[in-house]
Enzyme design. Structure first.
Site, short mmCIF file in Angstrom:
data_model
loop_
_atom_site.label_atom_id
_atom_site.label_comp_id
_atom_site.label_asym_id
_atom_site.label_seq_id
_atom_site.Cartn_x
_atom_site.Cartn_y
_atom_site.Cartn_z
CE LYS A 106 -4.17 -2.15 1.63
NZ LYS A 106 -3.67 -3.55 1.52
C1 LIG Z 1 -4.25 -4.55 0.72
C2 LIG Z 1 -3.46 -5.79 0.57
C3 LIG Z 1 -3.80 -6.79 -0.37
C4 LIG Z 1 -5.01 -6.70 -1.26
O1 LIG Z 1 -4.95 -5.66 -2.22
P1 LIG Z 1 -6.30 -5.13 -2.88
O2 LIG Z 1 -5.90 -3.98 -3.71
O3 LIG Z 1 -7.19 -4.74 -1.72
O4 LIG Z 1 -6.88 -6.27 -3.65
C5 LIG Z 1 -3.00 -7.92 -0.45
N1 LIG Z 1 -1.93 -8.10 0.37
C6 LIG Z 1 -1.58 -7.16 1.27
C7 LIG Z 1 -0.41 -7.41 2.15
C8 LIG Z 1 -2.31 -5.98 1.40
O5 LIG Z 1 -1.95 -5.07 2.32
#
Ligand SMILES: *Cc1c(COP(=O)(O)O)cnc(C)c1O
Length: 485
Positions: A106
């Site tokens: 993120k």
């Molecule tokens: C947020 C997240 C995801 C999922 O991503 P999306 O965009 O919500 O599908 C997968 N793995 C981790 C570690 C995340 O923080």
């Protein structure tokens, strides 16, 4: 460039306004009225930051000085200048999205969003300061805090469920420095925290809280187009790496396997393909919460099932918001999307028409991986490829293997890696050896000694850092907490 709601073409906004608004007034998500164009070959020749400038600029042309914003967002914040390196493991290529300031994928978007928001605010002449409110089950909170820390004109307040996040995740948040950040634990679970945030938004008029300090409320979650656009870049970066290594020639297709929750990460891959990047299949990997697997396999989305707690908590989700954008992009039909979302809200499920199902099949494939299989995969990938992956990445790997075996597709496969294994030391260590009776800090140390993979700098020494945010409140007190900020 014009955006409109996924549910109605009459709710429009330019790209700067879409970033400021987040959600369209009818509850839909902003989508571009027509997709931007890009010189793909030229874009692939640049550095990762050059690619980001071209790509984010193409999606958000109403936000000026994109090169400066990209440099401000990323310079010095990631472990490497290439931001998102790839690793050839001998089997699949792993695209490491976790080399940022909080060791979570993120970071790629949440480093960029504050720059986009503050510039959009200037362009649109919005005078009030912005107050970002976020409920987090762990990862988003810290990445948002780090992204918005000390950004002028913005304050951020993160709520997390008391006792509902890992020790590492709590320590990451409560030690956050900065003159504009607030972190607060809520007595209850993640849903309580999330409902509390929604109630605060509902109490606001025109985004401003009565009796509050006049900030304009906003969120940092992945429905904002300003979070989606920066994620398109790393698909280009991975493709460029495969070109440089001679694994592919320009124009050859590459498959991507994506650990999926809210569908933002994988949707960015679809947008990369729409911009002209030679993307083959997009493989949607879920954990035991396999709503999306069922949907992509059958055409019926059904959230009427219990939410399971797994060792990959960032994928524990029943309603994947960004899927709505895909439904629109594949159908071009806002009335259909509005009707499907209405059914989901009212009945808890919907079925897409045949032609839309066929369009999904042409681009996507889906599978799921439960906790036991994720642990097995972590152990196997470490044993056979000498690569240590986290629990979310393990799901992506396992489903990529299943896809390759079932289809015989030989195109190169990139597995997106979304978190450092050290964010989930208990689960990762227990996949390799017995980890009972140790706390998370001891498990981190042991994992490093066992594997030789270094703990990322930002996770070192967390347990001895000063705790700056120790407030715990009942969920009923969230509104007064925010009004007083
Ligand atoms: C947020 C997240 C995801 C999922 O991503 P999306 O965009 O919500 O599908 C997968 N793995 C981790 C570690 C995340 O923080």
């Amino acid at each position: 460039m014009l955006y409109h709601s996924t549910r109605s073409k009459s709710y429009t906004a330019d790209s700067a306004q879409a970033v400021l608004n987040g959600l369209a007034p009818d509850g839909g998500l902003y989508v571009p009225a027509s997709l931007p164009t890009l010189d793909v070959a030229a874009c692939l020749k640049g550095s990762t930051m050059d690619m980001a400038t071209d790509i984010i600029g193409a999606f958000l042309p109403d936000i000026p000085e994109m090169d400066t914003l990209v440099k401000k967002a990323y310079t010095g914040k990631f472990e490497t200048e290439e931001l998102t390196p790839t690793v050839d493991t001998g089997k699949f290529t792993v695209l490491e999205l976790f080399r940022g300031p909080t060791s979570a994928f993120k970071d790629v978007a949440l480093c960029m969003l504050p720059q986009l928001l503050t510039k959009a605010k200037t362009v649109k002449g919005q005078k009030e300061d912005i107050l970002i409110l976020t409920a987090t089950s762990g990862d988003t909170g810290k990445a948002a805090l780090a992204g918005f820390c000390n950004v002028d004109g913005v304050r951020i307040c993160v709520f997390y469920p008391d006792g509902g996040v890992s020790k590492v995740q709590r320590a990451q948040m409560v030690t956050q420095e900065g003159n504009n950040v607030y972190v607060c634990a809520v007595e209850g679970n993640f849903d309580d925290a999330q409902t509390g945030v929604k109630n605060i938004f509902a109490a606001a008029e025109n985004g401003v809280l009565p009796g509050g300090k006049g900030h304009r409320l906003s969120t940092a979650n992945s429905i904002n187009i300003g979070r989606l656009a920066p994620q398109v870049t790393y698909y280009f970066k991975a493709y460029a790496d495969l070109l440089h290594r001679g694994v592919i020639k320009m124009g050859e297709q590459v498959n991507f396997s994506v650990p999926t929750g809210n569908f933002g990460d994988i949707l960015a891959g679809y947008l990369a393909k729409k911009l002209g990047l030679p993307v083959g299949k997009l493989i949607c990997a879920s954990n035991a919460n396999n709503v999306l697997t069922d949907f992509i396999q059958t055409g019926t989305y059904d959230r009427r099932r219990p939410l399971l707690k797994t060792i990959s908590p960032s994928m524990d989700i029943l309603v994947s918001s960004n899927l709505e954008r895909l439904l629109y992009l594949l159908s071009g039909d806002t009335e259909l999307v509005a009707s499907l979302m209405g059914q989901l809200n009212k009945d808890g499920f919907y079925t897409v028409p045949e032609d839309l199902k066929a369009a999904i099949d042409a681009e996507f494939w889906a599978g799921c991986c439960d906790d036991a299989q994720a642990r097995k995969t972590i152990a196997k990938v470490f044993r056979e490829q000498n690569y240590l992956c986290d629990t979310h990445t393990a799901a992506g790997w396992a489903v990529a293997e299943e896809y390759t075996e079932k289809t015989g597709d030989t195109r190169p496969m990139v597995v997106l890696s979304t978190a450092s294994p050290y964010k989930f030391p208990a689960a990762v260590l227990s996949a390799l050896e017995n980890a009972d009776g140790m706390d998370e800090w001891a498990q981190m140390e042991r994992l490093e000694a066992l594997t030789g993979v270094p703990v990322p700098k930002n996770l070192q020494g967390l347990q001895t850092k000063k705790e700056l945010h120790t407030t715990v409140i009942p969920k009923e007190e969230m509104l007064p907490f925010v009004t007083a900020l």
